[in-house]
Write a protein that holds these residues in place. Structure first.
Motif, PDB file in Angstrom:
ATOM      1  N   LYS A   1       4.977  -1.122  -3.391  1.00 53.22           N
ATOM      2  CA  LYS A   1       5.592  -1.870  -4.763  1.00 53.22           C
ATOM      3  C   LYS A   1       6.556  -1.108  -5.513  1.00 53.22           C
ATOM      4  CE  LYS A   1       1.286  -4.570  -4.755  1.00 53.22           C
ATOM      5  NZ  LYS A   1       0.093  -4.386  -4.846  1.00 53.22           N
ATOM      6  N   GLY A   2       7.415  -0.378  -4.790  1.00 50.10           N
ATOM      7  CA  GLY A   2       8.523   0.453  -5.609  1.00 50.10           C
ATOM      8  C   GLY A   2       8.071   1.741  -6.041  1.00 50.10           C
ATOM      9  N   ASP A   3       6.920   2.066  -5.937  1.00 50.52           N
ATOM     10  CA  ASP A   3       6.425   3.297  -6.525  1.00 50.52           C
ATOM     11  C   ASP A   3       6.766   4.302  -5.678  1.00 50.52           C
ATOM     12  OD1 ASP A   3       5.041   5.546  -7.645  1.00 50.52           O
ATOM     13  OD2 ASP A   3       3.319   4.166  -8.341  1.00 50.52           O
ATOM     14  N   VAL A   4       7.736   4.954  -5.915  1.00 50.00           N
ATOM     15  CA  VAL A   4       8.269   6.174  -5.178  1.00 50.00           C
ATOM     16  C   VAL A   4       7.441   7.352  -4.962  1.00 50.00           C
ATOM     17  CG1 VAL A   4      10.328   7.836  -4.614  1.00 50.00           C
ATOM     18  CG2 VAL A   4      10.759   5.634  -5.322  1.00 50.00           C
ATOM     19  N   MET A   5       6.848   7.707  -6.120  1.00 48.28           N
ATOM     20  CA  MET A   5       5.981   8.862  -6.196  1.00 48.28           C
ATOM     21  C   MET A   5       4.784   8.595  -5.394  1.00 48.28           C
ATOM     22  SD  MET A   5       5.674  11.966  -7.065  1.00 48.28           S
ATOM     23  CE  MET A   5       7.096  12.153  -8.140  1.00 48.28           C
ATOM     24  N   LYS A   6       4.126   7.445  -5.615  1.00 44.01           N
ATOM     25  CA  LYS A   6       2.928   7.138  -4.730  1.00 44.01           C
ATOM     26  C   LYS A   6       3.431   7.013  -3.373  1.00 44.01           C
ATOM     27  CE  LYS A   6      -0.756   3.595  -4.330  1.00 44.01           C
ATOM     28  NZ  LYS A   6      -1.192   2.023  -4.999  1.00 44.01           N
ATOM     29  N   ALA A   7       4.636   6.618  -2.994  1.00 41.39           N
ATOM     30  CA  ALA A   7       4.833   6.672  -1.357  1.00 41.39           C
ATOM     31  C   ALA A   7       5.012   8.271  -0.907  1.00 41.39           C
ATOM     32  CB  ALA A   7       6.159   5.744  -1.181  1.00 41.39           C
ATOM     33  N   LEU A   8       5.659   8.931  -1.718  1.00 44.05           N
ATOM     34  CA  LEU A   8       5.577  10.005  -1.346  1.00 44.05           C
ATOM     35  C   LEU A   8       4.652  10.995  -1.113  1.00 44.05           C
ATOM     36  CD1 LEU A   8       7.391  12.791  -0.946  1.00 44.05           C
ATOM     37  CD2 LEU A   8       7.744  13.086  -3.486  1.00 44.05           C
TER      38      LEU A   8
END
Length: 60
Positions: free
Chosen positions: A27-34
C-alpha cells in the motif's frame, strides 16, 4: 556487502518494475516493504547457507 552488482538499463527497468509492484503490495509503504524484503532475504540466505553446508554438519 560481499559484491557490487552492476545492471544494464534493461535489468534496471525490470528491477524497478518489480520494486514498484512490491511497494504497491504494501500500500505504498516503502519502509514496510523494505523491512519485509530484508526478512525475506534473510530467510533465503539461511536456506542457501544450509544447502551449502558440508553434509556432515547438517545432522543427517
Amino acid at each position: 556487502m560481499d559484491q557490487i552488482v552492476t545492471l544494464d538499463s534493461r535489468q534496471e527497468a525490470a528491477l524497478q518494475a518489480v520494486a514498484n509492484k512490491f511497494v504497491s503490495a504494501h500500500k505504498g509503504d516503502v519502509m514496510k516493504a523494505l523491512k519485509e524484503m530484508i526478512v525475506l532475504n534473510g530467510r533465503l540466505q539461511d536456506q542457501l547457507d544450509a544447502r551449502s553446508a558440508p553434509r556432515g554438519r547438517r545432522g543427517w
